[in-house]
Design an enzyme around this catalytic site. Structure first.
Site, PDB file in Angstrom:
ATOM      1  N   ASN A   1      -6.068  -9.319  -7.081  1.00  0.00           N
ATOM      2  CA  ASN A   1      -6.189 -10.023  -5.802  1.00  0.00           C
ATOM      3  C   ASN A   1      -7.529 -10.712  -5.641  1.00  0.00           C
ATOM      4  OD1 ASN A   1      -7.147  -7.357  -5.764  1.00  0.00           O
ATOM      5  ND2 ASN A   1      -7.270  -7.355  -3.555  1.00  0.00           N
TER       6      ASN A   1
ATOM      7  N   THR B   1       0.838  -1.201   0.000  1.00  0.00           N
ATOM      8  CA  THR B   1       0.000   0.000   0.000  1.00  0.00           C
ATOM      9  C   THR B   1       0.869   1.246   0.000  1.00  0.00           C
ATOM     10  OG1 THR B   1      -1.737  -1.158   1.171  1.00  0.00           O
ATOM     11  CG2 THR B   1      -1.795   1.229   1.253  1.00  0.00           C
TER      12      THR B   1
ATOM     13  N   CYS C   1     -10.301  -6.074   1.870  1.00  0.00           N
ATOM     14  CA  CYS C   1     -10.546  -4.636   2.038  1.00  0.00           C
ATOM     15  C   CYS C   1     -12.024  -4.309   1.912  1.00  0.00           C
ATOM     16  CB  CYS C   1      -9.808  -3.822   0.981  1.00  0.00           C
ATOM     17  SG  CYS C   1      -8.160  -4.394   0.667  1.00  0.00           S
TER      18      CYS C   1
ATOM     19  N   THR D   1      13.718   4.179  10.010  1.00  0.00           N
ATOM     20  CA  THR D   1      14.609   3.047  10.229  1.00  0.00           C
ATOM     21  C   THR D   1      14.095   1.845   9.462  1.00  0.00           C
ATOM     22  OG1 THR D   1      15.035   3.838  12.449  1.00  0.00           O
ATOM     23  CG2 THR D   1      15.631   1.570  11.980  1.00  0.00           C
TER      24      THR D   1
ATOM     25  N   GLN E   1       0.486  -9.596  -5.558  1.00  0.00           N
ATOM     26  CA  GLN E   1      -0.022 -10.956  -5.673  1.00  0.00           C
ATOM     27  C   GLN E   1       0.781 -11.783  -6.654  1.00  0.00           C
ATOM     28  OE1 GLN E   1      -2.462 -12.314  -3.979  1.00  0.00           O
ATOM     29  NE2 GLN E   1      -3.317 -10.519  -2.985  1.00  0.00           N
TER      30      GLN E   1
ATOM     31  N   HIS F   1       4.021 -10.079   2.908  1.00  0.00           N
ATOM     32  CA  HIS F   1       3.196 -11.126   3.503  1.00  0.00           C
ATOM     33  C   HIS F   1       2.379 -11.901   2.486  1.00  0.00           C
ATOM     34  CE1 HIS F   1      -0.860  -9.024   3.716  1.00  0.00           C
ATOM     35  NE2 HIS F   1      -0.074  -8.043   3.371  1.00  0.00           N
TER      36      HIS F   1
ATOM     37  N   SER G   1       5.001  -6.967  -1.930  1.00  0.00           N
ATOM     38  CA  SER G   1       4.535  -7.096  -0.554  1.00  0.00           C
ATOM     39  C   SER G   1       5.143  -8.330   0.085  1.00  0.00           C
ATOM     40  CB  SER G   1       3.015  -7.203  -0.564  1.00  0.00           C
ATOM     41  OG  SER G   1       2.548  -7.498   0.709  1.00  0.00           O
TER      42      SER G   1
END
Lengths: 454, 92
Positions: A204, A125, A378, A292, A232, A254, A252
């Site tokens: 997705n 995102t 979402c 960081t 994806q 995850h 992404s």
């Protein structure tokens, strides 16, 4: 013990007739009565639903479990090597920095890029925000137009809406009924002041793969930066930033069996694409994303990408077999099952099905032992049907009954068989009660009925 | 690269295979357990056709490092195993 099983079977066979409303508890309660030798309260009760054990996970597009090999790579950076990678003066900082750079190379290898082109962020995102808003703000003097599709992820659509409020023009390309965009429409919507084309690689919700090489060619022809949301697609289909001719790519962690909270943005160096940073601060990550860099998460993402490269072929073969098993198993017992989206240009691990004459909410409520999703995570909070299915032109009633099965590296054949069994049972149960289905079986065309107004 | 590592013997390979399957059984998570078993069997089957001693030695050492990872992670997953098991473990 045997009498318990017999009584449970009798209870199970009697319950749909004795109780007219749906009892999603009946199968679980019967199982706990038969299977638990100990007397402890088996099962979990949450949100009014009682299930005997943790559901089987078929929602890989929402997120994926962390692979144990990835966790193994991450743990030392939580336990002992906890330094800040930007500390230049001591061992903790040096070893942390070394790990971040190694992870950067691992991510770059998977997409055939150079490590210097990877910027670590907090997720896809954030990458999408940097790409869409950052690029347009940087080039705002000359470029005022963005082209995207109607089936993009919410973060891209929301960023485009934000740009519209600032005065930019956005074209939302429609998709055909199979979910792919029309390349001629893309070509005809390009203007001289187009600053960005953003098309996601693998959707997705429906899993269709857009024609990335062709879109890349068109963008190269008109010299427009091409951004893609490959969250994806990473680790599932082969990605080559040069073959696709992308300038920006959102990745992404995850979705590739890595940790949540990390992502990477690929930014092309030749020709260089410039963005205005969305996070201001100490100038980390070449000034694109200050803050960081979270070493353990980044190491996890790197390990996940390296694993994905090794396992891509094996996983893909297996996922395709499982998808065929799921689809054939359901189609063997049920009719009126529609696959949403193109069947040819599709990632096998995403199976989005619509069941005719069945109500979506009640179908999901009965499928509590399978963790699946309807629409994307979402949008499943709101009650409206998914905008992606609406863009495909799917009827409202079919859009409401869509279920998305996500198959992944850790899914087993037994889980697929169980999911088939549960889905078929639930759909049959609901259809048996449905007066609309009765009318269809008698041969009445539903669309020709004149419903009387009261 | 100084001395070449001698290729593993048949007993060593079988012992590694058995150790990997044994460590798979230690995982409390149904999906990870099944995946470890399946991946071990499939990898050893695919690597059976390797004939070049260097690649056999490389595959063997890769297998040994994966065994170490599996042993460590089996401990971690057992420490944090949820009280309620997966439905696939409960139903017969």
């Amino acid at each position: 013990m045997a009498s318990k099983i017999i009584s449970a079977t009798i209870r199970r066979s009697l319950s749909p007739r004795t109780l007219p409303h749906i009892r999603p508890l009946s199968t679980a309660a019967a199982v706990t009565a038969a299977a638990e030798p100990y007397d402890e309260t088996a099962g979990i009760s949450m949100k009014g639903v009682k299930i005997s054990g943790r559901p089987l996970y078929l929602d890989m597009q929402a997120t994926s479990p962390v692979d144990p090999r990835v966790l193994d790579a991450m743990l030392p950076y939580f336990v002992s090597r906890y330094g800040n990678p930007h500390s230049r003066t001591h061992l903790y900082g040096w070893e942390s920095d070394e790990a971040v750079e190694a992870a950067r190379a691992q991510v770059a290898n998977l997409i055939n890029a150079s490590p210097k082109e990877i910027v670590f962020t907090s997720g896809a995102t954030e990458c999408n925000n940097i790409s869409v808003k950052g690029v347009m703000h940087f080039y705002k003097e000359k470029k005022k137009h963005v082209i995207t599709t109607q089936t993009e992820h919410k973060c891209v659509l929301d960023s485009c809406r934000h740009l519209q409020q600032e005065g930019f023009d956005v074209t939302y390309l429609p998709v055909k009924s199979d979910g792919l965009i029309d390349l001629n429409e893309l070509r005809s919507s390009i203007r001289t002041n187009t600053g960005l084309v953003s098309v996601m690689a693998v959707n997705n919700e429906i899993g269709v793969i857009q024609p990335m090489e062709e879109i890349g060619q068109i963008c190269k022809e008109f010299n427009i930066p091409f951004h893609t949301d490959a969250a994806q697609a990473l680790g599932k289909i082969p990605i080559d930033v040069n073959k696709w001719n992308v300038s920006l790519m959102s990745l992404s962690g995850h979705k590739v069996y890595g940790p949540k909270g990390v992502g990477a943005l690929y930014m092309r160096r030749r020709p260089r694409i410039r963005v205005e940073p969305q996070m201001n601060g100490g100038g980390q990550e070449r000034g694109i994303r200050s803050g960081t860099v979270p070493t353990p998460l980044v190491v996890g993402m790197g390990a996940a990408c390296e694993l994905a490269m090794k396992e891509m072929e094996y996983d893909e073969k297996r996922v395709t077999e499982l998808k065929d098993r799921l689809l054939n198993g359901i189609r063997a017992k049920l009719d009126g099952v529609v696959v949403n989206g193109s069947t040819e240009s599709r990632y096998a691990g995403n199976l989005n099905l619509s069941f005719a004459y069945v109500e979506g909410e009640s179908l999901l409520m009965g499928l509590k032992e399978v963790a699946v999703s309807s629409g994307s995570a979402c949008t499943s909070a709101s009650l409206e049907p998914s905008y992606v299915l609406r863009a495909l032109g799917v009827d409202e009633d079919m859009a409401h009954t869509s279920i998305r099965f996500g198959i992944g590296r850790f899914t087993t054949e037994e889980e697929i068989d169980k999911a088939v069994e549960l889905t078929v049972n639930q759909v049959e149960k609901l259809r048996e009660m449905s007066p609309l289905y009765e009318m269809v079986k008698e041969g009445i065309d539903i669309k020709s009925i004149q419903w009387s107004q009261h | 690269m100084t001395t070449a590592v001698p290729p593993p013997s048949r007993t060593e390979i079988l012992s590694l295979f058995r150790s990997l399957l044994r460590s798979a059984r230690q995982f409390p998570d149904y999906n990870i357990r099944e995946y470890t078993k399946r991946r071990t069997i499939d990898s050893f089957r695919d690597n059976k056709i390797l004939s070049d001693p260097a690649s056999i030695a490389a595959a063997f050492s890769e297998g040994k490092s994966q065994l170490e990872v599996a042993k460590r992670q089996a401990v971690v997953y057992s420490l944090y195993a949820p009280k309620i098991r997966s439905i696939m473990d409960i139903k017969q």
